[in-house]
Design a protein around this motif. Sequence first.
Motif, PDB file in Angstrom:
ATOM      1  N   ILE A  40      -6.817 -22.920   2.367  1.00  0.00           N
ATOM      2  CA  ILE A  40      -6.124 -21.941   1.529  1.00  0.00           C
ATOM      3  C   ILE A  40      -5.769 -20.735   2.382  1.00  0.00           C
ATOM      4  O   ILE A  40      -6.641 -20.085   2.962  1.00  0.00           O
ATOM      5  CB  ILE A  40      -7.011 -21.521   0.332  1.00  0.00           C
ATOM      6  N   TYR A  41      -4.475 -20.491   2.476  1.00  0.00           N
ATOM      7  CA  TYR A  41      -3.999 -19.394   3.328  1.00  0.00           C
ATOM      8  C   TYR A  41      -3.793 -18.147   2.487  1.00  0.00           C
ATOM      9  O   TYR A  41      -3.095 -18.173   1.474  1.00  0.00           O
ATOM     10  CB  TYR A  41      -2.692 -19.808   4.000  1.00  0.00           C
ATOM     11  N   GLU A  42      -4.415 -17.052   2.901  1.00  0.00           N
ATOM     12  CA  GLU A  42      -4.249 -15.812   2.135  1.00  0.00           C
ATOM     13  C   GLU A  42      -3.796 -14.668   3.032  1.00  0.00           C
ATOM     14  O   GLU A  42      -4.007 -13.508   2.717  1.00  0.00           O
ATOM     15  CB  GLU A  42      -5.557 -15.440   1.437  1.00  0.00           C
ATOM     16  N   GLY A  43      -3.217 -15.002   4.162  1.00  0.00           N
ATOM     17  CA  GLY A  43      -2.785 -13.965   5.092  1.00  0.00           C
ATOM     18  C   GLY A  43      -1.419 -13.404   4.749  1.00  0.00           C
ATOM     19  O   GLY A  43      -0.936 -13.548   3.627  1.00  0.00           O
ATOM     20  N   LEU A  88       6.376 -19.945   3.344  1.00  0.00           N
ATOM     21  CA  LEU A  88       6.127 -18.511   3.157  1.00  0.00           C
ATOM     22  C   LEU A  88       7.424 -17.705   3.289  1.00  0.00           C
ATOM     23  O   LEU A  88       7.421 -16.488   3.185  1.00  0.00           O
ATOM     24  CB  LEU A  88       5.081 -18.015   4.157  1.00  0.00           C
ATOM     25  N   GLY A  89       8.507 -18.405   3.560  1.00  0.00           N
ATOM     26  CA  GLY A  89       9.820 -17.765   3.475  1.00  0.00           C
ATOM     27  C   GLY A  89      10.267 -16.943   4.664  1.00  0.00           C
ATOM     28  O   GLY A  89      11.031 -16.007   4.502  1.00  0.00           O
ATOM     29  N   ARG A 136       4.165  -4.517  10.562  1.00  0.00           N
ATOM     30  CA  ARG A 136       3.051  -5.051   9.777  1.00  0.00           C
ATOM     31  C   ARG A 136       3.367  -4.999   8.288  1.00  0.00           C
ATOM     32  O   ARG A 136       3.011  -5.889   7.533  1.00  0.00           O
ATOM     33  CB  ARG A 136       1.766  -4.264  10.065  1.00  0.00           C
ATOM     34  N   ILE A 137       4.037  -3.921   7.862  1.00  0.00           N
ATOM     35  CA  ILE A 137       4.349  -3.782   6.438  1.00  0.00           C
ATOM     36  C   ILE A 137       5.275  -4.900   5.975  1.00  0.00           C
ATOM     37  O   ILE A 137       5.144  -5.436   4.888  1.00  0.00           O
ATOM     38  CB  ILE A 137       5.004  -2.409   6.162  1.00  0.00           C
ATOM     39  N   GLU A 138       6.220  -5.261   6.869  1.00  0.00           N
ATOM     40  CA  GLU A 138       7.239  -6.231   6.487  1.00  0.00           C
ATOM     41  C   GLU A 138       6.641  -7.568   6.065  1.00  0.00           C
ATOM     42  O   GLU A 138       7.152  -8.234   5.182  1.00  0.00           O
ATOM     43  CB  GLU A 138       8.182  -6.444   7.657  1.00  0.00           C
ATOM     44  N   ILE A 139       5.538  -7.964   6.719  1.00  0.00           N
ATOM     45  CA  ILE A 139       4.960  -9.256   6.362  1.00  0.00           C
ATOM     46  C   ILE A 139       3.783  -9.110   5.407  1.00  0.00           C
ATOM     47  O   ILE A 139       3.169 -10.082   5.012  1.00  0.00           O
ATOM     48  CB  ILE A 139       4.517 -10.038   7.629  1.00  0.00           C
ATOM     49  N   ALA A 140       3.474  -7.861   5.034  1.00  0.00           N
ATOM     50  CA  ALA A 140       2.404  -7.664   4.065  1.00  0.00           C
ATOM     51  C   ALA A 140       2.944  -7.960   2.670  1.00  0.00           C
ATOM     52  O   ALA A 140       4.127  -8.197   2.481  1.00  0.00           O
ATOM     53  CB  ALA A 140       1.890  -6.237   4.137  1.00  0.00           C
ATOM     54  N   ASN A 141       2.078  -7.955   1.726  1.00  0.00           N
ATOM     55  CA  ASN A 141       2.485  -8.325   0.376  1.00  0.00           C
ATOM     56  C   ASN A 141       2.117  -7.234  -0.627  1.00  0.00           C
ATOM     57  O   ASN A 141       1.192  -7.390  -1.403  1.00  0.00           O
ATOM     58  CB  ASN A 141       1.810  -9.649   0.021  1.00  0.00           C
ATOM     59  N   LEU A 182       7.245   2.215   2.519  1.00  0.00           N
ATOM     60  CA  LEU A 182       7.536   2.861   3.798  1.00  0.00           C
ATOM     61  C   LEU A 182       7.262   4.348   3.716  1.00  0.00           C
ATOM     62  O   LEU A 182       6.699   4.959   4.631  1.00  0.00           O
ATOM     63  CB  LEU A 182       9.002   2.647   4.179  1.00  0.00           C
ATOM     64  N   LEU A 183       7.683   4.955   2.601  1.00  0.00           N
ATOM     65  CA  LEU A 183       7.471   6.395   2.439  1.00  0.00           C
ATOM     66  C   LEU A 183       5.983   6.702   2.355  1.00  0.00           C
ATOM     67  O   LEU A 183       5.513   7.701   2.903  1.00  0.00           O
ATOM     68  CB  LEU A 183       8.202   6.897   1.186  1.00  0.00           C
TER      69      LEU A 183
END
Lengths: 276, 193
Positions: A116-119, A143-144, B157-162, B173-174
Amino acid sequence: MEIVITIAVFLGLGALMGVLLAVSAKLFHVPVNEKVNEIRACLPGANCGGCGYSGCDAAAEAIEKGEAEVTACTVGGAEVARAIGAVMGVEVGEVKRMRAQVMCSGTLEAAAKKYIYEGAADCAQAAAIGGGNKLCPDGCIGLGTCAAHCPFGAISIRDGVAVVDHEKCMGCGVCVAHCPKGIIKLIPFDSAHWVGCMSRDKGKDVRAYCEVGCIACKMCERACESGAITVGDNVASIDYSKCVDCGKCVEKCPRGIIWSAGRQSNGEFVIARKTK
Amino acid sequence: MGNIFLIMFAAILTENFIFSRFLGICPFLGVSNKPSTAFGMGMAVTFVMTVSSAATWAVYHLILEPLHLEYLKTIAFILVIATLVQFIEMFLRKYVPALYGALGIYLPLITTNCAVLGSALLNIQKGYGFGESVVFGFSSALGFTMAILVFAGVRQRIEIANPPRAFRGFPILLIAASLAAMAFAGFSGMSFN
């Protein structure tokens, strides 16, 4: 009196600056190749980078220098290639419009998971951990990353697999370059059939982890009359220069992983595969 | 000499253009999506800000001050900076095409940048001499470059965060920028007087 001085000073300053710019424009004039501008005018201007250059300006320069083909812009297709060919004085042959196709059918239900990937939502990061969370070594991570990089918004993730919108795809190939699994291919725009699997594992292994994986049974190869579909490296693939879109392989495939796309009699565009 | 170092240190850290003066936020958010583009922008700003600090100092002290037209400095500076950037662009294109290619689209973008104008006006406000003005312009731009580079890293890092849906894109970003600004506020505790 004061106001007169003020106006005079600023008029003088403005004039001085104007003269300075005018003189330097003449002095530092760099002859611009007219051809580059003409080629640039032919290009679509999306700056997608699909041609491998940083943008349409860079591409125009490269085409003018002869570093790139007049057909370098896949997005513009035949029309743009012909227009550029006219500028360059080159005859342009037939240009085929391409589209991207994700060669995986392993949706969330069909393909088994390794972990299970949660990164972070990035395929390249997931691929760095044991090649992604699917047991299949060549399955779509879903993951797009391709969708995020698509300059035309043509890719979406459905059921854990990236799906390319045929209408929106311009065939620029940016997604092909960004897919860490290398399972996106450019195929001719109007081709109706493709093999929705790229797993190079042996049939027995594929059977164990994916309901819709190619088991390299060669039924399609035998069914194909034009010799377009062949099995190599444990997976079937279609040679589009030979394929006549007869659809016989679709019928034969026991796993139902050869997809067909086409317009039905009511005008509806349907993409489907044979289900058991 | 010590004064010069104080000016540099203050301009880069304690009075960073982006994080404590909030100047040049537009390019800070606009071209920080990749470290390479952020660096290009930073270099262009450094180049222009250094040269414009010198030019505006000259215009102010040699033209505006003797004629008692100090109150029109903003307009004069805008004119001078815009001309200067155009001039530099033409000059580079002819004689240093490599640098022109590297700075590329960033040069015309900063013609009307508030950070460039800000440094020119601050030079006057602080009563700096010619050398100090140039040093202030140069080091402020270095501070700008550092800030935009740091933020470009954060952004990757933000770009691939959720983040939650409502925060996606510019809102997050702000928030990230404000956190960085708060971190930089820590430097303001340092005093050199």
